[in-house]
Design a protein around this motif. Structure first.
Motif, PDB file in Angstrom:
ATOM      1  N   GLU A  57       0.838  -1.211   0.000  1.00 16.58           N
ATOM      2  CA  GLU A  57       0.000   0.000   0.000  1.00 16.58           C
ATOM      3  C   GLU A  57       0.868   1.255   0.000  1.00 16.58           C
ATOM      4  O   GLU A  57       0.566   2.239  -0.664  1.00 16.58           O
ATOM      5  CB  GLU A  57      -0.930   0.019   1.221  1.00 16.58           C
ATOM      6  CG  GLU A  57      -2.053  -0.991   1.162  1.00 16.58           C
ATOM      7  CD  GLU A  57      -1.589  -2.408   1.450  1.00 16.58           C
ATOM      8  OE1 GLU A  57      -0.492  -2.577   2.028  1.00 16.58           O
ATOM      9  OE2 GLU A  57      -2.314  -3.348   1.069  1.00 16.58           O
TER      10      GLU A  57
ATOM     11  N   PHE B 297      -6.469   6.527   3.293  1.00 18.35           N
ATOM     12  CA  PHE B 297      -7.185   5.610   2.403  1.00 18.35           C
ATOM     13  C   PHE B 297      -8.617   6.097   2.146  1.00 18.35           C
ATOM     14  O   PHE B 297      -9.257   6.664   3.038  1.00 18.35           O
ATOM     15  CB  PHE B 297      -7.224   4.220   3.024  1.00 18.35           C
ATOM     16  CG  PHE B 297      -5.863   3.585   3.161  1.00 18.35           C
ATOM     17  CD1 PHE B 297      -5.167   3.187   2.033  1.00 18.35           C
ATOM     18  CD2 PHE B 297      -5.288   3.401   4.410  1.00 18.35           C
ATOM     19  CE1 PHE B 297      -3.909   2.600   2.150  1.00 18.35           C
ATOM     20  CE2 PHE B 297      -4.031   2.811   4.531  1.00 18.35           C
ATOM     21  CZ  PHE B 297      -3.336   2.412   3.402  1.00 18.35           C
TER      22      PHE B 297
ATOM     23  N   GLN C 231      -7.771  -0.267   5.415  1.00 16.98           N
ATOM     24  CA  GLN C 231      -6.398   0.147   5.107  1.00 16.98           C
ATOM     25  C   GLN C 231      -5.984  -0.371   3.730  1.00 16.98           C
ATOM     26  O   GLN C 231      -5.090  -1.211   3.600  1.00 16.98           O
ATOM     27  CB  GLN C 231      -5.428  -0.363   6.193  1.00 16.98           C
ATOM     28  CG  GLN C 231      -5.810   0.096   7.605  1.00 16.98           C
ATOM     29  CD  GLN C 231      -5.819   1.614   7.754  1.00 16.98           C
ATOM     30  OE1 GLN C 231      -4.791   2.251   7.649  1.00 16.98           O
ATOM     31  NE2 GLN C 231      -6.988   2.194   7.982  1.00 16.98           N
ATOM     32  N   THR C 232      -6.662   0.092   2.737  1.00 21.73           N
ATOM     33  CA  THR C 232      -6.414  -0.351   1.366  1.00 21.73           C
ATOM     34  C   THR C 232      -6.816   0.742   0.383  1.00 21.73           C
ATOM     35  O   THR C 232      -7.703   1.536   0.679  1.00 21.73           O
ATOM     36  CB  THR C 232      -7.223  -1.645   1.067  1.00 21.73           C
ATOM     37  OG1 THR C 232      -7.085  -1.968  -0.311  1.00 21.73           O
ATOM     38  CG2 THR C 232      -8.714  -1.470   1.362  1.00 21.73           C
ATOM     39  N   TRP C 233      -6.133   0.753  -0.757  1.00 26.88           N
ATOM     40  CA  TRP C 233      -6.531   1.675  -1.837  1.00 26.88           C
ATOM     41  C   TRP C 233      -7.577   1.023  -2.730  1.00 26.88           C
ATOM     42  O   TRP C 233      -8.108   1.667  -3.635  1.00 26.88           O
ATOM     43  CB  TRP C 233      -5.309   2.048  -2.703  1.00 26.88           C
ATOM     44  CG  TRP C 233      -4.187   2.665  -1.945  1.00 26.88           C
ATOM     45  CD1 TRP C 233      -2.978   2.106  -1.674  1.00 26.88           C
ATOM     46  CD2 TRP C 233      -4.157   3.973  -1.352  1.00 26.88           C
ATOM     47  NE1 TRP C 233      -2.200   2.971  -0.939  1.00 26.88           N
ATOM     48  CE2 TRP C 233      -2.903   4.131  -0.726  1.00 26.88           C
ATOM     49  CE3 TRP C 233      -5.076   5.023  -1.265  1.00 26.88           C
ATOM     50  CZ2 TRP C 233      -2.530   5.298  -0.040  1.00 26.88           C
ATOM     51  CZ3 TRP C 233      -4.717   6.174  -0.587  1.00 26.88           C
ATOM     52  CH2 TRP C 233      -3.455   6.307   0.016  1.00 26.88           C
ATOM     53  N   ASP C 234      -7.842  -0.282  -2.475  1.00 26.45           N
ATOM     54  CA  ASP C 234      -8.726  -1.026  -3.368  1.00 26.45           C
ATOM     55  C   ASP C 234     -10.176  -0.561  -3.249  1.00 26.45           C
ATOM     56  O   ASP C 234     -10.625  -0.121  -2.195  1.00 26.45           O
ATOM     57  CB  ASP C 234      -8.670  -2.522  -3.052  1.00 26.45           C
ATOM     58  CG  ASP C 234      -7.328  -3.118  -3.438  1.00 26.45           C
ATOM     59  OD1 ASP C 234      -6.492  -2.380  -4.009  1.00 26.45           O
ATOM     60  OD2 ASP C 234      -7.116  -4.308  -3.154  1.00 26.45           O
TER      61      ASP C 234
ATOM     62  N   GLY D 168     -13.979  -3.980  -0.478  1.00 28.21           N
ATOM     63  CA  GLY D 168     -13.761  -4.296   0.923  1.00 28.21           C
ATOM     64  C   GLY D 168     -15.127  -4.705   1.435  1.00 28.21           C
ATOM     65  O   GLY D 168     -16.075  -4.835   0.653  1.00 28.21           O
TER      66      GLY D 168
ATOM     67  N   GLN E 191      -8.377  -0.657  -8.287  1.00 24.28           N
ATOM     68  CA  GLN E 191      -8.657   0.674  -7.725  1.00 24.28           C
ATOM     69  C   GLN E 191      -9.251   1.572  -8.801  1.00 24.28           C
ATOM     70  O   GLN E 191      -8.876   1.489  -9.964  1.00 24.28           O
ATOM     71  CB  GLN E 191      -7.363   1.349  -7.225  1.00 24.28           C
ATOM     72  CG  GLN E 191      -6.576   0.551  -6.205  1.00 24.28           C
ATOM     73  CD  GLN E 191      -5.484  -0.278  -6.861  1.00 24.28           C
ATOM     74  OE1 GLN E 191      -5.001   0.056  -7.934  1.00 24.28           O
ATOM     75  NE2 GLN E 191      -5.119  -1.379  -6.220  1.00 24.28           N
TER      76      GLN E 191
END
Ligand SMILES: Cc1cc2nc3c(=O)[nH]c(=O)nc-3n(C[C@H](O)[C@H](O)[C@H](O)COP(=O)(O)OP(=O)(O)OC[C@H]3O[C@@H](n4cnc5c(N)ncnc54)[C@H](O)[C@@H]3O)c2cc1C
Length: 815
Positions: free
Chosen positions: A100, A420, A472-475, A478, A739
């Motif tokens: 990340e 994020f 806690q992800t840019w994706d 979730g 993303q």
């Protein structure tokens, strides 16, 4: 005092790096008739002990712009003003410990490329080569910025002071501002040496800004939202290996930032300088038993190295030579923190002809740019680049002391944290609650704060992971994604309800209100009983703001605008409001429910609605829903059949219960965002900002250049129609991976940057990744293929026809 200036155009209060830079920029622009007041010596506040790091990296586009400008300005400043000074361009490396973090570096490198900065991604081996004293075995990689460096803060300030003085500006040292008065259109700044009459005042008092701000309260000012944090760095004794290496190479090792552990480490002469941003951080002067002293010039807090132990140990494992030298000197000084950690540069909220430039956590890095921006505000009332990220009006009345303290501790402890897109920072929350807040929470609402107002971003169901870690992800995907999709589908196929407290809401009335508004906006007014969107341009025809105008009578309007725009937009309306017109703020008295979806009419009919439900799109009417008083506005930001219910707070719970009881599914802000993007509806300060003219933003149908009234920016827009726009707003379908394109992703064509995205999201109804953005005008043709750099991955994207992706004929909203 014969020589004391009794008049000036601008008085700047505070002679740190920011005040001095503002004076220098004013003088350079020909405004030399300005005076800077400093209660002690120049640099007596935070500036004297700053470490002096000058980075380019910043999460915010506006701040990055300020830093880039400053770094470039510092390179020639010594020569420009004939004041030699130490500015070491050492380059810097940021260490990445995770996938990340490396994605974040890719994103910043791409933003940097757009600004002419050559930041590059490095492997651990390349890092080792640059900094041979560092352990790299556990790193994913790093980011190299060749232009990062360090500067002597005192020399920098003195250089700008010299430049300003040489151009005729005045600096009065040992001369505090002790009071402010107003005489007609003039300010009178009181000092022990005498009064100074001036047109404009700027509060650049560093960590004393809140105290100086109090002087402006009789003139409409507010308590400046800030807290002073203690920041420490220590310098080691000389380290022989480092000394030898520097001698051999002829330069210092690059500045190193371990952003995941949270410290910077740079070479200072032959020693090292370690400065952590520790989680267990400390605020000062926040309790009655620790009052802020009258004067803290050139002073420090007592050493508190215990707080730094974890970070020192970590840094010693990373750069073992650090552990071989003793601590030479510890510096523990005050840094002012606004709740989001960004400075405040711009108009002072509520006070005419007063400005501020304070709360800098990185004032050395940003001071040069801040002086440019603040001087533009003072001289022109607008800035070259959009500066909303640092505009003081981004905060409103929810920022009480508890909020500021909680946020300052959170922000300082996460100074280098990644922001994020699906993460909501938890501190300082619940400042403004909807009348149905408890019901929204009970339904699983996962909340976000919008100008302090709590709104649901999405609704979780039993068993969903709602932990902070999961965000806690840019994706895109979730635990929320499945629910957001369901919420969109409910709105698409049936009916949904969004509780939307905090819309900024102003009433404007009085004879001549309509004509006055016509002279502020670019387009036309709605007819009585209707509403429409109106755009307020600045003098260059750029988008100052967008408001929904609801017209109740010939000269009677309600203006609705974004929650975060409350103080900004109120000021735009109140500025130059003619006598006889009344403008009032009703934001906290009313609230809004969005009820939308193809079955929304059935829902209202079933509830026994006293209103004409066949009234057309953009109609407005007083109504009773289930016997409860409200107003219905036929509009839907989601792009489906729908109405906004506007009602007094007291009526909202019964209305919400009725609507939910009749089958409307609660949906959140993330579903709304996805749907508005599918309709190409622009969002303020993302897609709509003073970086773009109304014509560039594709808002031509809201611009009536043939109307008889003049309005700000009319001449500029006329000229632009004749010359043609240079860039143009487009909707893009993106062949994205995991993303969607974040704000300010670069758009490429034939290996060149040709534009930027202003927002990106997944469209659940069209089942595609969407980006809105700006490209060079010649590339705005539908079908043009471009690429978007999304976290380092070049993703194919195609320009779409200038119409909504979802329901291009608008048949659903007009059903
Ligand atoms: C230990 C430490 C290390 C730091 N390292 C860095 C770094 O590496 N890089 C970086 O960019 N930043 C760093 N900073 C932050 C940086 O020091 C500040 O952001 C910056 O100095 C702020 O400048 P300023 O002009 O806003 O405020 P200040 O320097 O605080 O200046 C404000 C001035 O206003 C004057 N004043 C106050 N009240 C009045 C009044 N009533 N009348 C007249 N004058 C008044 C004060 O005397 C003071 O001189 C560091 C800070 C600390 C504490």
């Amino acid at each position: 005092m014969a020589d004391f200036p009794t008049t000036a155009r601008v008085v700047i209060i505070g002679g740190g790096v920011v005040g001095t830079s503002t004076l220098y920029h004013l003088a350079k622009a020909g405004w030399a008739d300005c005076v800077l007041l400093e209660k002690n010596e120049l640099t007596a506040g935070s500036t004297w002990h700053a470490a002096g790091n000058v980075p380019n990296f910043a999460g915010s586009w506006a701040v990055m712009n300020m830093q880039r400008y400053a770094a470039a300005m510092y390179r020639t400043l010594g020569e420009d003003v004939n004041y030699p000074m130490n500015y070491h361009v050492t380059g810097s490396i940021r260490l990445g410990h995770s996938k990340e973090r490396m994605q974040e570096f890719e994103r910043v490198a791409s933003m940097g490329a757009y600004q002419g900065l050559e930041m590059t991604i490095c492997t651990p081996d390349e890092l080792k080569e640059m900094h041979p004293f560092m352990e790299t075995h556990d790193l994913a990689g790093g980011l190299w910025d060749p232009l990062d460096g360090d500067i002597d803060p005192a020399q920098l300030t003195q250089a700008m002071a010299k430049g300003a003085r040489d151009l005729g500006a005045r600096i009065e040292r040992f001369c505090p501002a002790i009071g402010i008065e107003r005489d007609g259109d003039e300010w009178i700044v009181k000092t022990p040496k005498g009064d100074i009459r001036c047109e404009y005042v700027a509060n650049c008092a560093g960590y004393y800004a809140q105290r100086v701000g109090e002087m402006f309260k009789p003139f409409g000012g507010r308590t400046v939202p800030m807290v002073t944090m203690s920041h420490q760095y220590f310098l080691t004794e000389p380290i022989p290996e480092l000394e030898a290496w520097t001698k051999e190479k002829g330069h210092k090792v690059p500045l190193l930032r371990d952003v995941d552990t949270s410290y910077y480490l740079r070479q200072d002469k032959s020693g090292l300088n370690l400065g952590p941003y520790e989680r267990n951080c400390k605020a000062h002067w926040v309790t009655p038993d620790d009052p802020m002293p009258e004067d803290f010039s050139f002073q420090l807090y007592p050493d508190d190295l215990e707080r730094l132990e974890y970070y020192i140990e970590d840094a010693m494992a990373r750069v073992p030579i650090l552990g071989t030298a003793g601590v030479g000197r510890n510096i523990n000084g005050p840094i002012p923190y606004a709740p989001d950690g960004l400075p405040m540069v711009g108009p002072m909220p509520g006070v005419r002809n007063a400005f501020e430039g304070h709360c800098f956590t990185f004032g050395i890095a940003q001071g040069g740019g801040a002086g440019k921006v603040l001087s533009e505000w003072i001289m022109h009332g607008e800035t070259e680049m959009d500066m909303w990220a640092v505009d003081p009006r981004r905060y409103t009345d929810y920022t009480d002391h508890d909020h500021c303290l909680a946020k300052a501790l959170e922000t300082y402890g996460h100074e280098y944290a990644m922001h994020f897109p699906h993460h909501a920072w938890p501190a300082g929350r619940d400042k403004k609650l909807s009348p149905v807040h408890d019901r929204v929470i009970a339904a699983g609402g996962q909340m976000g704060a919008y100008n302090g107002w709590e709104r649901a971003n999405w609704f979780a169901q039993e068993g969903d992971d709602t932990s902070e870690e999961s965000t806690q992800t840019w994706d895109r995907n979730g635990p929320w994604a499945k629910r957001v999709k369901e919420e969109v589908e409910a709105v698409r196929d049936s009916v949904g309800v969004l509780d939307l407290p905090g819309f900024s809401r102003f009433n404007l009335s009085g004879e001549g209100a309509a004509e006055w508004l016509r002279g502020r906006i670019a387009g036309a007014l709605p007819k009585v009983g209707r509403m429409n969107l109106a755009y307020f341009p600045d003098s260059r025809g750029r988008i100052l703001t967008e408001m929904s105008l609801m017209r109740h009578g010939e000269d009677h309007f309600t203006l609705i605008t974004a929650a975060t725009a409350q103080w900004h937009d109120y000021e735009i309306l109140s500025r130059n409001l003619p006598d006889g017109l009344s403008l009032t703020d009703h934001t906290t008295e009313y609230s809004t429910l969005i009820v939308t979806g193809p079955k929304s009419r059935d829902l209202f009919e079933g509830l026994g609605t006293e209103a004409d439900l066949s009234a057309s799109w953009l109609s407005l009417q007083p109504a009773k829903v289930s016997g409860i008083d409200c107003a219905l506005a036929r509009v839907s930001f989601a792009g489906e059949l729908g109405w906004e219910i506007h009602a007094a707070n007291a009526n909202i719970p019964a209305l919400y219960d009725a609507v939910v009881g009749a089958g409307a599914k609660p949906f959140g802000m993330w579903a709304l965002n996805s749907m508005r993007m599918e309709k190409g509806y622009r969002a303020w300060k993302g897609d709509l900002s003073t970086d773009y003219s109304l014509l560039e933003a594709g808002l031509d149908r809201f611009v009536k250049l043939d109307k008889p009234q003049d309005f700000p920016g009319k001449a500029a827009l006329l000229a632009e129609t004749q010359q043609g726009v240079k860039k143009r707003f487009v909707t893009l379908i993106v062949d994205a991976g995991d993303q969607d394109a974040p704000y300010m992703s670069t758009v490429w064509h034939n290996g060149e940057v040709v534009g930027e995205t202003t927002s990106g999201d997944w469209g659940y109804r069209v089942d595609k990744s969407i980006a809105l953005g700006m490209v060079r005008a010649e590339l705005a043709e539908p079908g043009t293929e471009v690429e978007i750099n999304i976290f380092g991955k070049m993703c194919k994207a195609t320009v779409q026809p200038d119409q909504p992706l979802w329901d291009p004929e608008n048949a659903r909203i007009r059903a």
